[in-house]
Design an enzyme around this catalytic site. Structure first.
Site, short mmCIF file in Angstrom:
data_model
loop_
_atom_site.label_atom_id
_atom_site.label_comp_id
_atom_site.label_asym_id
_atom_site.label_seq_id
_atom_site.Cartn_x
_atom_site.Cartn_y
_atom_site.Cartn_z
N ASP A 148 0.82 -1.21 0.00
CA ASP A 148 0.00 0.00 0.00
C ASP A 148 0.86 1.26 0.00
O ASP A 148 0.66 2.18 -0.80
CB ASP A 148 -0.90 -0.02 1.24
CG ASP A 148 -2.36 0.19 0.89
OD1 ASP A 148 -2.69 0.12 -0.31
OD2 ASP A 148 -3.17 0.43 1.80
N ASP A 151 -9.37 -2.49 2.71
CA ASP A 151 -9.25 -1.92 4.06
C ASP A 151 -10.27 -2.52 5.02
O ASP A 151 -10.19 -2.26 6.23
CB ASP A 151 -9.45 -0.40 4.00
CG ASP A 151 -8.40 0.27 3.14
OD1 ASP A 151 -7.26 -0.23 3.12
OD2 ASP A 151 -8.71 1.27 2.46
#
Length: 500
Positions: free
Chosen positions: A351, A411
């Site tokens: 990420d 997420d």
């Protein structure tokens, strides 16, 4: 299908603010009684002018409607008609700034250009027109028509551009969806684990349970391979987005329909009514499950057809997305805390790299993750890997379009796998849900921290940067405090002796 689904869900672990252009508000007041006012969307170029932030500092002008002309020549407007007024004309073959120079020479104090097509940014070269000083803005032609119908013929207008609110209530909705999905997915995984342990203790139920069980276990090796594939897939999306986006949409439709069926079938299974069966191909199938399958397929098909209808399609996408996340949190098992650390740690690095490091590599200086999330090179199709909630606070953005607060499926799913492992460990050790509750609270704290940083930095955030440390550190502290770190790290064997 499950591995492919988690792959593209994890591709986007990103929390994005709404994307806004130079959008402002035209505030119009009419001559009808009682007095009526109305706001309309405008697009302007902030490099040409800066608009007032509020109506208190704005100057009103009388509107002169010349939408019968394009004002590419000064002969198109009578002399003296535009003096000290705001004029609205149609788009034509000449540039915006050429129109502005003509309007200014005729004494106008504001130029509005009515467009019958979609509003687009004003991008003419201002350096060639340094003498142009009057405000120039683009407005929808339909809004001009509406303005005359609602406010009458004598209209006063002004322009301003209020700043976006620092906080929007859509963030609360995103927060609740994310936390409840993670909590419910973890709890469901624990229920499945409890049924597994009962089946182990009862030889008669073992075979039946094994047929129903659809879980997939991630080992450390498969975790590493999975992250590598994620990196390759994201790069491929960056270069071949306009083709691969339709593959992703197709996978989402199939995976979300299956997930919605799995979630609703679990609920229907608890209802002791409507269990009549239909025999087909030597199999007995409940009729209600056939109707449920048709309903789930229809829901995914409706979303696929109307996915670009921003006014309501986001609701269906969120329902399908929540079902997708719930099903994957329940069915994808992490065997131990070691695998959780490897998965969450590697995806955190993934990420951060694709959000913060790739701008130093790409030619346009843009993050690969943000580019893919927004649709590279102005692509209108968006990846359906997010929970979307429209912003609720009134602003120029809500007038011009429907901006959304977004949270990537990754997420929810990635930290959710840790929460699910904590819940299963609670079930195995009969620890009164202490791991599950503490990890869920840590996830909620990580989400709040993400929103705070997003508001302060006003740029897309890799949410795993905040969620991973919160959940991993909290789980480790609980295990250390309870002196169970070794057992928590290695995981419990499923062949334990369990008695109800």
């Amino acid at each position: 299908m499950r591995a492919a689904g988690l792959l593209w869900a994890a591709l986007w672990g990103l929390l994005l603010p709404p994307v806004t252009a130079d959008e402002g508000i035209l505030h119009a007041s009419g001559s009808v009684l009682p007095p009526v006012t109305k706001d309309y969307c405008i697009i302007y170029n902030s490099n040409w002018l800066s608009l007032p932030k509020s109506l208190e500092n704005a100057t009103f002008r009388t509107l002169e409607n010349l939408t019968s002309t394009v004002l590419c020549s000064s002969s198109e407007a009578p002399a003296g008609l535009l003096k000290d007024k705001a004029v609205v004309v149609l788009r034509g073959n000449c540039t915006f700034l050429e129109k502005a120079r003509i309007a200014q020479s005729l004494g106008a104090k504001m130029l509005l250009i009515a467009s019958k097509t979609r509003l687009s940014p004003l991008s003419d070269n201002k350096t060639d027109f340094e003498d142009v000083t009057l405000p120039v803005a683009l407005i929808r032609y339909s809004d001009i028509v509406d303005m005359q119908l609602v406010l009458g013929n004598e209209i006063n207008v002004t322009l301003y551009s209020p700043p976006l609110p620092e906080f929007d209530c859509s963030m609360v909705v995103i927060f609740l969806i994310a936390v409840l999905t993670v909590a419910l997915g973890g709890y469901w995984s624990g229920v499945s684990e409890l049924e597994n342990l009962k089946a182990v203790a009862s030889p008669g139920e073992r075979e039946t349970r094994r047929k129903k069980e659809e879980n997939v276990t991630f080992t450390p090796v498969t975790v590493i391979l999975f992250v590598v594939i994620c990196c390759v897939m994201l790069v491929l999306l960056y270069f071949f987005y306009k083709w691969l986006v339709y593959v992703i949409i197709s996978v989402f439709c199939l995976a979300s329909a299956m997930s919605l069926y799995s979630c609703l079938a679990a609920l229907i299974g608890e209802i002791p009514f409507g269990q009549c069966r239909l025999t087909c191909c030597n199999k007995n199938i409940e009729v209600r499950l056939i109707f449920l399958a048709v309903f789930c397929i229809a829901a995914a098909a409706v979303w696929a057809v109307f996915r670009n209808e921003d006014r309501w399609a986001w609701i269906l996408q969120d329902i399908l997305g929540v079902a997708f996340c719930l099903n994957f949190i329940k069915t994808l098992k992490m065997p131990n805390f070691k695998s959780c650390v490897i998965l969450l740690g590697l995806l955190l690095l993934y990420d951060v790299f694709f959000v913060f490091i790739t701008p130093f590599i790409t030619k346009n200086g843009a993050s690969i993750m943000v580019e893919v999330a927004a649709g590279p090179f102005g692509n209108s199709e968006k990846l359906p890997v997010v929970i979307r909630v429209p912003r609720l606070e009134h602003s120029a953005a809500t007038l011009c379009d429907m901006p959304f607060s977004l949270l990537g499926f990754g997420d929810i799913i990635v930290p959710g796998l840790l929460v699910a492992y904590c819940r299963r460990f609670d079930v195995q050790t009969r620890s009164s849900s202490v791991y599950y509750i503490s990890c869920t609270i840590a996830y909620a704290i990580g989400m709040v921290l993400t929103f705070v940083v997003l508001a302060l930095m006003k740029m897309g955030q890799p949410a795993l940067l905040y969620l991973v440390p919160c959940t991993l550190i909290t789980s480790s502290l609980v295990a250390w405090r309870r002196k169970e770190m070794k057992k928590f790290w290695k995981g419990n064997s499923y062949q334990v002796s369990w008695r109800p």
